[in-house]
Design a protein around this motif. Structure first.
Motif, PDB file in Angstrom:
ATOM      1  N   LEU B 160       0.841  -1.208   0.000  1.00 23.58           N
ATOM      2  CA  LEU B 160       0.000   0.000   0.000  1.00 23.58           C
ATOM      3  C   LEU B 160       0.876   1.258   0.000  1.00 23.58           C
ATOM      4  O   LEU B 160       0.629   2.191  -0.764  1.00 23.58           O
ATOM      5  CB  LEU B 160      -0.955   0.005   1.200  1.00 23.58           C
ATOM      6  N   CYS B 161       1.907   1.275   0.840  1.00 19.04           N
ATOM      7  CA  CYS B 161       2.802   2.443   0.885  1.00 19.04           C
ATOM      8  C   CYS B 161       3.485   2.665  -0.461  1.00 19.04           C
ATOM      9  O   CYS B 161       3.547   3.789  -0.965  1.00 19.04           O
ATOM     10  CB  CYS B 161       3.873   2.260   1.956  1.00 19.04           C
ATOM     11  N   LEU B 162       4.004   1.582  -1.023  1.00 25.84           N
ATOM     12  CA  LEU B 162       4.696   1.710  -2.301  1.00 25.84           C
ATOM     13  C   LEU B 162       3.711   2.173  -3.384  1.00 25.84           C
ATOM     14  O   LEU B 162       4.038   3.017  -4.217  1.00 25.84           O
ATOM     15  CB  LEU B 162       5.332   0.363  -2.683  1.00 25.84           C
ATOM     16  N   HIS B 163       2.512   1.643  -3.335  1.00 24.13           N
ATOM     17  CA  HIS B 163       1.483   2.060  -4.285  1.00 24.13           C
ATOM     18  C   HIS B 163       1.235   3.567  -4.186  1.00 24.13           C
ATOM     19  O   HIS B 163       1.157   4.263  -5.201  1.00 24.13           O
ATOM     20  CB  HIS B 163       0.180   1.295  -4.029  1.00 24.13           C
ATOM     21  N   GLU B 164       1.130   4.073  -2.964  1.00 24.90           N
ATOM     22  CA  GLU B 164       0.856   5.503  -2.788  1.00 24.90           C
ATOM     23  C   GLU B 164       2.030   6.344  -3.288  1.00 24.90           C
ATOM     24  O   GLU B 164       1.830   7.394  -3.906  1.00 24.90           O
ATOM     25  CB  GLU B 164       0.566   5.815  -1.318  1.00 24.90           C
ATOM     26  N   ALA B 165       3.243   5.894  -3.018  1.00 28.86           N
ATOM     27  CA  ALA B 165       4.421   6.643  -3.476  1.00 28.86           C
ATOM     28  C   ALA B 165       4.486   6.643  -5.006  1.00 28.86           C
ATOM     29  O   ALA B 165       4.783   7.667  -5.630  1.00 28.86           O
ATOM     30  CB  ALA B 165       5.690   6.043  -2.885  1.00 28.86           C
ATOM     31  N   VAL B 166       4.177   5.491  -5.610  1.00 24.76           N
ATOM     32  CA  VAL B 166       4.211   5.388  -7.070  1.00 24.76           C
ATOM     33  C   VAL B 166       3.087   6.229  -7.689  1.00 24.76           C
ATOM     34  O   VAL B 166       3.295   6.952  -8.668  1.00 24.76           O
ATOM     35  CB  VAL B 166       4.098   3.904  -7.509  1.00 24.76           C
ATOM     36  N   ALA B 167       1.900   6.183  -7.082  1.00 32.95           N
ATOM     37  CA  ALA B 167       0.773   6.976  -7.594  1.00 32.95           C
ATOM     38  C   ALA B 167       1.118   8.470  -7.536  1.00 32.95           C
ATOM     39  O   ALA B 167       0.892   9.203  -8.507  1.00 32.95           O
ATOM     40  CB  ALA B 167      -0.495   6.682  -6.797  1.00 32.95           C
ATOM     41  N   ASN B 168       1.708   8.920  -6.436  1.00 36.34           N
ATOM     42  CA  ASN B 168       2.125  10.327  -6.331  1.00 36.34           C
ATOM     43  C   ASN B 168       3.144  10.674  -7.404  1.00 36.34           C
ATOM     44  O   ASN B 168       3.072  11.735  -8.023  1.00 36.34           O
ATOM     45  CB  ASN B 168       2.764  10.605  -4.959  1.00 36.34           C
ATOM     46  N   ALA B 169       4.127   9.768  -7.584  1.00 36.71           N
ATOM     47  CA  ALA B 169       5.198  10.038  -8.549  1.00 36.71           C
ATOM     48  C   ALA B 169       4.635  10.142  -9.967  1.00 36.71           C
ATOM     49  O   ALA B 169       5.060  10.990 -10.754  1.00 36.71           O
ATOM     50  CB  ALA B 169       6.254   8.938  -8.477  1.00 36.71           C
ATOM     51  N   ILE B 170       3.663   9.296 -10.281  1.00 30.68           N
ATOM     52  CA  ILE B 170       3.085   9.322 -11.626  1.00 30.68           C
ATOM     53  C   ILE B 170       2.159  10.531 -11.786  1.00 30.68           C
ATOM     54  O   ILE B 170       2.322  11.348 -12.691  1.00 30.68           O
ATOM     55  CB  ILE B 170       2.305   8.014 -11.909  1.00 30.68           C
ATOM     56  N   VAL B 171       1.187  10.653 -10.887  1.00 32.02           N
ATOM     57  CA  VAL B 171       0.119  11.645 -11.079  1.00 32.02           C
ATOM     58  C   VAL B 171       0.633  13.067 -10.812  1.00 32.02           C
ATOM     59  O   VAL B 171       0.514  13.949 -11.660  1.00 32.02           O
ATOM     60  CB  VAL B 171      -1.087  11.328 -10.171  1.00 32.02           C
ATOM     61  N   HIS B 172       1.202  13.277  -9.630  1.00 31.80           N
ATOM     62  CA  HIS B 172       1.623  14.636  -9.271  1.00 31.80           C
ATOM     63  C   HIS B 172       3.016  14.946  -9.796  1.00 31.80           C
ATOM     64  O   HIS B 172       3.318  16.089 -10.123  1.00 31.80           O
ATOM     65  CB  HIS B 172       1.592  14.819  -7.755  1.00 31.80           C
ATOM     66  N   GLY B 173       3.874  13.926  -9.873  1.00 30.89           N
ATOM     67  CA  GLY B 173       5.228  14.136 -10.372  1.00 30.89           C
ATOM     68  C   GLY B 173       5.245  14.216 -11.893  1.00 30.89           C
ATOM     69  O   GLY B 173       5.189  15.295 -12.480  1.00 30.89           O
ATOM     70  N   ASN B 174       5.282  13.049 -12.532  1.00 34.17           N
ATOM     71  CA  ASN B 174       5.510  13.026 -13.975  1.00 34.17           C
ATOM     72  C   ASN B 174       4.359  13.585 -14.809  1.00 34.17           C
ATOM     73  O   ASN B 174       4.584  14.207 -15.839  1.00 34.17           O
ATOM     74  CB  ASN B 174       5.852  11.600 -14.418  1.00 34.17           C
ATOM     75  N   LEU B 175       3.111  13.357 -14.389  1.00 38.53           N
ATOM     76  CA  LEU B 175       1.990  13.905 -15.161  1.00 38.53           C
ATOM     77  C   LEU B 175       1.711  15.352 -14.754  1.00 38.53           C
ATOM     78  O   LEU B 175       0.957  16.058 -15.423  1.00 38.53           O
ATOM     79  CB  LEU B 175       0.723  13.054 -14.992  1.00 38.53           C
ATOM     80  N   GLY B 176       2.285  15.783 -13.639  1.00 39.48           N
ATOM     81  CA  GLY B 176       2.176  17.186 -13.234  1.00 39.48           C
ATOM     82  C   GLY B 176       0.765  17.640 -12.888  1.00 39.48           C
ATOM     83  O   GLY B 176       0.415  18.803 -13.085  1.00 39.48           O
ATOM     84  N   LEU B 177      -0.076  16.739 -12.375  1.00 42.40           N
ATOM     85  CA  LEU B 177      -1.462  17.099 -12.040  1.00 42.40           C
ATOM     86  C   LEU B 177      -1.583  17.445 -10.561  1.00 42.40           C
ATOM     87  O   LEU B 177      -0.993  16.781  -9.711  1.00 42.40           O
ATOM     88  CB  LEU B 177      -2.396  15.919 -12.344  1.00 42.40           C
ATOM     89  N   SER B 178      -2.368  18.461 -10.278  1.00 40.22           N
ATOM     90  CA  SER B 178      -2.597  18.840  -8.888  1.00 40.22           C
ATOM     91  C   SER B 178      -3.978  18.356  -8.449  1.00 40.22           C
ATOM     92  O   SER B 178      -4.955  18.478  -9.179  1.00 40.22           O
ATOM     93  CB  SER B 178      -2.508  20.353  -8.746  1.00 40.22           C
ATOM     94  N   SER B 179      -4.025  17.824  -7.229  1.00 40.91           N
ATOM     95  CA  SER B 179      -5.301  17.318  -6.720  1.00 40.91           C
ATOM     96  C   SER B 179      -6.297  18.429  -6.428  1.00 40.91           C
ATOM     97  O   SER B 179      -7.469  18.162  -6.237  1.00 40.91           O
ATOM     98  CB  SER B 179      -5.080  16.527  -5.429  1.00 40.91           C
TER      99      SER B 179
END
Lengths: 104, 275
Positions: B160-179
């Motif tokens: 679960l932790c790794l999933h959350e870190a990866v989701a953040n890296a993809i969505v907010h990091g590389n895709l540059g989307l803000s929640s």
């Protein structure tokens, strides 16, 4: 995540399967559309059946809150039912039971 | 590329998209090899199967550092499992249509330098386009369990932790989307439109997501690195109002991991777990 819908009496049951996660944002409009149909048909209860859901992440929990708001704005009561295992763990960690009705 | 490296394993495999090679100083651009060797150490000797392979020269002077590496054109679940089966230290997806020489110069050694290069571990570098929807946290946890680093009883919290870190890296990091978009009325529609837009941008989906796992007898550390714009790490929520639509990912990580460290201006999250 996939879902199947069953209507019984005044309730619509949405059974979720698979994993509800950040890649599923585009599924929300489909469920909101369902809420519109429910409102049109006078159905007042939306049951999100999570007993067959394997995993939910923080984004998935955020989606539940969005659905709850959309339901409330149509005077529909949303209930989450049967979360188990990892799904229950995530719901408990987020203390979601304080704001969403959760049935065993 | 280095035929001797996999002789013992009777190449070619059914899937020709997998090409194994040893990363040697004379085979990749010198600065790249130096960077990799500096970060990951690298073995002093070649693995036994390589030195025993036909054609391997005997009685040579000490060799340059070697980091066992596998390159693939495009990552999917089966290819990654096949790559892990071979047990290389680094597994790098070059990206669709990428020219290999250019991809080698990509900064896919973005993970923090290893404090103890001799510790066991593995390193995975994927393009965002592949990582999205691939559920790489599941694959990584499968591999941690298989290598005996992760107790199956502890797996679900780590995943679960790794999933959350990866989701953040993809969505907010590389895709540059803000929640913050999700907080606006009907914002969820706008958010998924924006997500689709970004996933359609070739420059964006080529950004890398790197996952770097290392462990010793006491703990496991997993670094998740993206190539996005970073964020103000002071603002990462330790607690989140339970009505908020976002911010829970960090709460999960801080609750379940024994330590969470965010570095590189928000582009690197290191999760640490007791074994």
């Amino acid at each position: 995540m996939d879902f199947k819908t069953t209507n019984t009496g005044d309730a619509t049951d949405v059974r979720l399967t698979g994993r509800l996660e950040f890649t599923d944002h585009d599924k929300i409009p489909d469920i909101v559309e369902l809420l519109d149909q429910m409102a049109g048909n006078g159905r007042r209860r939306l049951v999100i059946d999570m007993s067959a859901l394997e995993f939910i992440d923080s984004a998935g929990l955020g989606m539940l809150l969005i659905l709850q708001e959309e339901a409330e704005s149509r005077e529909i009561k949303m209930i989450v039912s049967g979360p188990a295992g990892d799904v229950r763990r995530s719901i408990e960690l987020a203390r979601l039971s304080e704001i969403i009705t959760i049935e065993p | 590329m280095d035929a001797a490296h996999h002789d013992r394993r009777a190449e070619p495999p059914a899937d020709a998209a997998l090409r194994g090679f040893s990363l040697l100083r004379d085979r990749v651009p010198a600065d790249m090899a130096a960077r990799v060797a500096a970060r990951f150490g690298g073995a002093d000797q070649l693995p036994a199967d390589v030195s025993a392979a036909p054609g391997a020269r005997q009685n040579e002077p000490p060799r340059e550092p070697v980091v066992e590496t596998l390159l693939m054109d495009r990552a999917d679940r089966d290819r990654l499992r096949a790559a892990f089966d071979r047990g290389p230290f680094l597994t790098v997806e070059l990206g669709e249509g990428a020219d290999e020489a250019a991809a080698l110069l990509d900064d896919w050694s973005g993970a923090p330098a290893a404090d103890h290069p001799d510790l066991p571990g593995f390193y995975l570098s994927l393009t965002t386009g592949s990582a999205y929807g691939l559920q790489c946290p599941v694959l990584v946890c499968d591999e941690l369990v298989r290598r005996g680093a992760l107790d199956p009883q502890r797996r679900s919290n780590v995943e679960l932790c790794l999933h959350e870190a990866v989701a953040n890296a993809i969505v907010h990091g590389n895709l540059g989307l803000s929640s913050s978009v999700k907080g606006e009325p009907g914002g969820y529609r706008r958010f998924s439109e924006m997500m689709r837009d970004r996933l359609g941008d070739p420059a964006v989906v080529r950004r890398r997501l790197d996952i770097f796992c290392r462990w010793n007898e006491r703990s496991i550390a997993i670094a998740v690195v993206d190539q996005g714009g970073g964020f103000d790490t002071e603002l990462a929520p330790a607690v989140s109002g339970n009505r908020a639509r976002s911010g829970r990912g960090f709460v999960f990580m801080r609750t379940l991991a024994s330590r969470v460290t965010v570095t590189d201006g928000g582009r690197c999250t290191v999760l640490q777990f007791d074994r």
